[in-house]
Design an enzyme around this catalytic site. Structure first.
Site, short mmCIF file in Angstrom:
data_model
loop_
_atom_site.label_atom_id
_atom_site.label_comp_id
_atom_site.label_asym_id
_atom_site.label_seq_id
_atom_site.Cartn_x
_atom_site.Cartn_y
_atom_site.Cartn_z
N SER A 99 0.83 -1.21 0.00
CA SER A 99 0.00 0.00 0.00
C SER A 99 0.87 1.26 0.00
O SER A 99 1.99 1.26 0.48
CB SER A 99 -0.91 0.03 1.23
N1 SAH Z 1 -0.99 -4.11 3.87
C1 SAH Z 1 -0.46 -4.78 2.73
C2 SAH Z 1 -1.46 -4.69 1.60
C3 SAH Z 1 -1.26 -5.71 0.58
S1 SAH Z 1 -2.47 -5.68 -0.71
C4 SAH Z 1 0.84 -4.12 2.30
O1 SAH Z 1 0.96 -2.90 2.45
O2 SAH Z 1 1.72 -4.80 1.81
C5 SAH Z 1 -3.78 -6.62 0.00
C6 SAH Z 1 -3.47 -8.04 0.35
O3 SAH Z 1 -4.69 -8.65 0.75
C7 SAH Z 1 -2.90 -8.90 -0.78
O4 SAH Z 1 -1.70 -9.46 -0.39
C8 SAH Z 1 -3.99 -9.95 -1.00
O5 SAH Z 1 -3.48 -11.22 -1.39
C9 SAH Z 1 -4.64 -10.01 0.37
N2 SAH Z 1 -6.02 -10.53 0.39
C10 SAH Z 1 -7.00 -10.37 -0.53
N3 SAH Z 1 -8.13 -11.01 -0.14
C11 SAH Z 1 -7.83 -11.62 1.06
C12 SAH Z 1 -8.57 -12.44 1.96
N4 SAH Z 1 -9.84 -12.79 1.72
N5 SAH Z 1 -7.96 -12.87 3.09
C13 SAH Z 1 -6.68 -12.55 3.36
N6 SAH Z 1 -5.92 -11.78 2.53
C14 SAH Z 1 -6.49 -11.31 1.40
#
Ligand code: SAH
Length: 213
Positions: A64
């Site tokens: 993010s």
């Molecule tokens: N806070 C993280 C955001 C990553 S993007 C950062 O800054 O790196 C969002 C993440 O949510 C992705 O890695 C995706 O695989 C995960 N995601 C999507 N749907 C999900 C679910 N149902 N349960 C757990 N993780 C999920």
């Protein structure tokens, strides 16, 4: 892992940019100052770590934007010792910002590769989540509930209602709601059956998906 002074300088610049963009919580600003974002990025992209942008982390997912991490962290209103559930571990950056804020963090990731990578990274860092779980976070994590705060770091058109029931009274859920664009939304559990809903600015997140892969 060692940080260096050049990056400390870049981080200070990023923090002052976030202040100018309206982040006012000093604890959140300090946490972003103390967690080196380059450690959570792919090796070819680390020179961009202190730009206020999202970057790819593999599997079609992104780390993010720092403003978004700061904004969500600020809305969570956490204090040291709070128990927090994070859905979407991704790179693990937001996880570590919350741990730096003193939170006990339970974090869930549905992409196996990202889960494995984050698990390995946490072993090398001083910030350790209470648990990192491979799975679909849309149902929350009942076993360790209730939580002081729940953060969802992926966008969803529908509110996963199981999450509301896992909040303590006074607990906060911060979740981006919407299809192509998401409205940052905060639910506060004011009593057993009552929730106060507030909406904030619009953001763009990768989608919250069901099941694990
Ligand atoms: N806070 C993280 C955001 C990553 S993007 C950062 O800054 O790196 C969002 C993440 O949510 C992705 O890695 C995706 O695989 C995960 N995601 C999507 N749907 C999900 C679910 N149902 N349960 C757990 N993780 C999920």
């Amino acid at each position: 892992m060692n940080d260096n002074n050049i990056n400390k300088g870049l981080r200070k610049q990023l923090v002052s940019l976030l202040k100018n963009k309206g982040i006012i919580d000093i604890d959140v600003l300090n946490a972003l100052d103390n967690v080196p974002r380059q450690w959570f990025m792919e090796s070819g992209l680390t020179s961009h770590a202190y730009e206020d942008k999202a970057f790819p982390i593999g599997e079609g997912q992104t780390i993010s934007q720092p403003y978004t991490v700061a904004y969500q962290s600020q809305l969570l209103k956490v204090k040291s010792g709070d128990k927090v559930l994070e859905i979407g571990t991704g790179s693990g950056y937001q996880t570590c910002v919350l741990i730096e804020l003193g939170c006990k963090v339970f974090t869930i990731e549905r992409q196996r590769l990202l889960f494995k990578r984050a698990e390995l990274l946490f072993k090398k860092l001083k910030w350790k989540p209470k648990k990192i779980i491979f799975g679909d976070g849309t149902k929350g994590l009942k076993n360790n509930s209730p939580y002081d705060a729940i953060i969802v770091t992926a966008g969803t058109p529908e509110l996963p209602t199981d999450l509301l029931s896992q909040l303590k009274i006074g607990g906060r859920l911060v979740i981006p709601i919407g299809k192509n664009e998401q409205i940052m939304t905060r639910y506060i559990r004011v009593s057993k059956n009552e929730f106060n809903k507030e909406t904030f600015g619009s953001f763009r997140f990768v989608p919250l998906l069901k099941d694990k892969v």
